[in-house]
Motif scaffolding. Structure first.
Motif, PDB file in Angstrom:
ATOM      1  N   UNK A  82      56.716  34.877  41.665  1.00  0.00           N
ATOM      2  CA  UNK A  82      56.482  34.062  41.978  1.00  0.00           C
ATOM      3  C   UNK A  82      54.745  33.850  41.380  1.00  0.00           C
ATOM      4  N   UNK A  83      53.747  34.134  41.821  1.00  0.00           N
ATOM      5  CA  UNK A  83      52.343  33.523  41.637  1.00  0.00           C
ATOM      6  C   UNK A  83      52.021  34.647  40.672  1.00  0.00           C
ATOM      7  N   UNK A  84      52.155  33.700  39.195  1.00  0.00           N
ATOM      8  CA  UNK A  84      51.535  33.983  37.675  1.00  0.00           C
ATOM      9  C   UNK A  84      51.160  34.133  38.082  1.00  0.00           C
ATOM     10  N   UNK A  85      50.134  35.393  36.999  1.00  0.00           N
ATOM     11  CA  UNK A  85      49.048  35.795  36.874  1.00  0.00           C
ATOM     12  C   UNK A  85      47.868  34.590  36.657  1.00  0.00           C
ATOM     13  N   UNK A  86      48.136  34.032  35.495  1.00  0.00           N
ATOM     14  CA  UNK A  86      47.147  32.808  34.972  1.00  0.00           C
ATOM     15  C   UNK A  86      46.996  32.158  36.224  1.00  0.00           C
ATOM     16  N   UNK A  87      48.317  31.378  36.641  1.00  0.00           N
ATOM     17  CA  UNK A  87      47.754  30.055  38.172  1.00  0.00           C
ATOM     18  C   UNK A  87      46.591  31.338  38.938  1.00  0.00           C
ATOM     19  N   UNK A  88      47.250  32.524  39.043  1.00  0.00           N
ATOM     20  CA  UNK A  88      46.657  32.714  40.658  1.00  0.00           C
ATOM     21  C   UNK A  88      45.048  32.574  40.002  1.00  0.00           C
ATOM     22  N   UNK A  89      44.368  33.287  39.315  1.00  0.00           N
ATOM     23  CA  UNK A  89      43.495  34.236  38.785  1.00  0.00           C
ATOM     24  C   UNK A  89      42.788  32.317  38.474  1.00  0.00           C
TER      25      UNK A  89
ATOM     26  N   UNK B 177      42.970  37.763  38.680  1.00  0.00           N
ATOM     27  CA  UNK B 177      44.021  38.557  39.767  1.00  0.00           C
ATOM     28  C   UNK B 177      44.301  39.829  39.602  1.00  0.00           C
ATOM     29  N   UNK B 178      43.987  40.946  40.548  1.00  0.00           N
ATOM     30  CA  UNK B 178      45.119  41.961  40.798  1.00  0.00           C
ATOM     31  C   UNK B 178      46.233  42.726  41.731  1.00  0.00           C
ATOM     32  N   UNK B 179      46.957  43.731  41.769  1.00  0.00           N
ATOM     33  CA  UNK B 179      47.974  44.071  42.763  1.00  0.00           C
ATOM     34  C   UNK B 179      46.564  43.819  44.643  1.00  0.00           C
ATOM     35  N   UNK B 180      45.403  44.220  44.333  1.00  0.00           N
ATOM     36  CA  UNK B 180      44.711  43.958  45.469  1.00  0.00           C
ATOM     37  C   UNK B 180      44.839  42.496  46.161  1.00  0.00           C
TER      38      UNK B 180
END
Length: 368
Positions: A292-299, A306-309
């Protein structure tokens, strides 16, 4: 050459408490004849049947109690030996008792919890085979298979003439506790806590889509995450035990050592079930967050890539918060549903039934 004909038939009856003990007895009825031919005597036609009957007794349970249950069920002469399998713990002082044998009655009582939680069915098969050898052939050496060597130790015949076999040392106490926990089937607690499960996932879902939660989780170190996890697991476990009154106190039918034993088993059982819920929740939230959380928004919210960590830490933190919400949901659970996961509850039911039966027996006597 064809196998030699059996010299005579030996009729063996396995009587078991409902639940795990009954399941093991039914399985043994099929496999035990071959085991007996190999471990006891090959020239005997071993005929084994299994029956399920609850053993109603207090904590002073011994093989005599089992004999009182078995005799009315089996017409005299229709059986050569009987073995009662129970999930109740037995102790000689503070030492766990695995087997109690009454050669005179031709009956033995096997306490399954003392066999531990690993390969219980296999261990039960070995022990029951040797117990039957003792009852029918006069063997006194419960000589388990090599993997069982050292697990059982004869404590000798007591003043009551009963032979008892204990599981000695620290290993015996650990085997007893883990065996009782296994009899509780803690994995079933996950399914029974339906309302708690709803509270857990509702709280976790809200945290997963809250960008404030994203920021807080990214700032937490491992020590804080572990502390939060431990606190949330403790909160849900304590809430379940206290709210559903699962804590045992010594009373007339329950001594202090047994109350401590039951409380230890209850805590381990509930903690195991709650921990299973936590692991499932974490894996679910980790997968959902990645989906659900796209890397661009999360970052953007984190201010870094945003990484797997970061996804794992978020799932970890939100899982802990969800468990706190689950504690409130567990308070809505039906008491009977949750108490099925507590060992002391089954003993209370046995004790209540015992008192009812005593009262029913006393009433006719008083009328006369």
């Amino acid at each position: 050459m064809p196998p030699a004909a059996a010299a005579h038939a030996a009729r063996i009856v396995l009587v078991a408490d409902p639940g795990v003990a009954s399941e093991i007895a039914q399985e043994l009825a099929d496999k035990l004849p071959q085991q007996l031919r190999r471990r006891v005597r090959a020239d005997v036609d071993w005929r084994v049947t299994a029956r399920t009957v609850p053993l109603v007794a207090d904590e002073q349970l011994d093989v005599s109690s089992a004999a009182d249950v078995v005799r009315p069920l089996l017409p005299e002469g229709d059986w050569d030996a009987a073995v009662f399998l129970t999930d109740l713990p037995r102790r000689a002082g503070l030492r766990p008792v695995s087997v109690e044998v009454s050669p005179q009655d031709r009956i033995a009582l096997v306490s399954l919890p003392a066999l531990g939680s690993w390969r219980v069915r296999r261990r039960a098969r070995h022990v029951v085979a040797d117990v039957i050898g003792l009852l029918t052939q006069g063997r006194v050496d419960l000589a388990p298979s090599p993997e069982e060597a050292g697990r059982l130790e004869a404590s000798g015949a007591g003043e009551d003439g009963l032979e008892r076999f204990i599981v000695p040392g620290l290993r015996g106490h650990l085997s007893l506790v883990t065996g009782m926990v296994r009899a509780n089937r803690p994995w079933r607690l996950f399914a029974t806590l339906s309302r708690a499960l709803a509270g857990v996932f509702a709280t976790a879902a809200f945290g997963l889509i809250n960008n404030s939660t994203w920021t807080i989780s990214s700032r937490m170190d491992v020590g804080r995450l572990i502390g939060t996890s431990a606190a949330s697991l403790l909160a849900l476990t304590a809430w379940i035990i206290i709210d559903h009154e699962l804590w045992e106190r010594p009373h007339g039918s329950l001594s202090r050592p047994f109350s401590r034993l039951y409380n230890t088993v209850t805590c381990v059982t509930i903690t195991s079930g709650v921990l299973s819920l936590y692991v499932v929740l974490f894996l679910t939230l980790f997968g959902v967050s990645k989906l659900v959380l796209t890397p661009s928004v999360f970052s953007t919210v984190l201010g870094q890539h945003a990484t797997v960590h970061h996804y794992a830490v978020l799932a970890w933190f939100v899982s802990s918060m969800g468990m706190v919400g689950g504690a409130f949901g567990s308070g809505l659970e039906d008491d009977g549903t949750v108490r099925n996961a507590a060992y002391g509850e089954r003993q209370r039911r046995r004790w209540q039934k015992l008192q009812e039966e005593k009262k029913m027996r006393e009433e006719p006597e008083s009328e006369t």
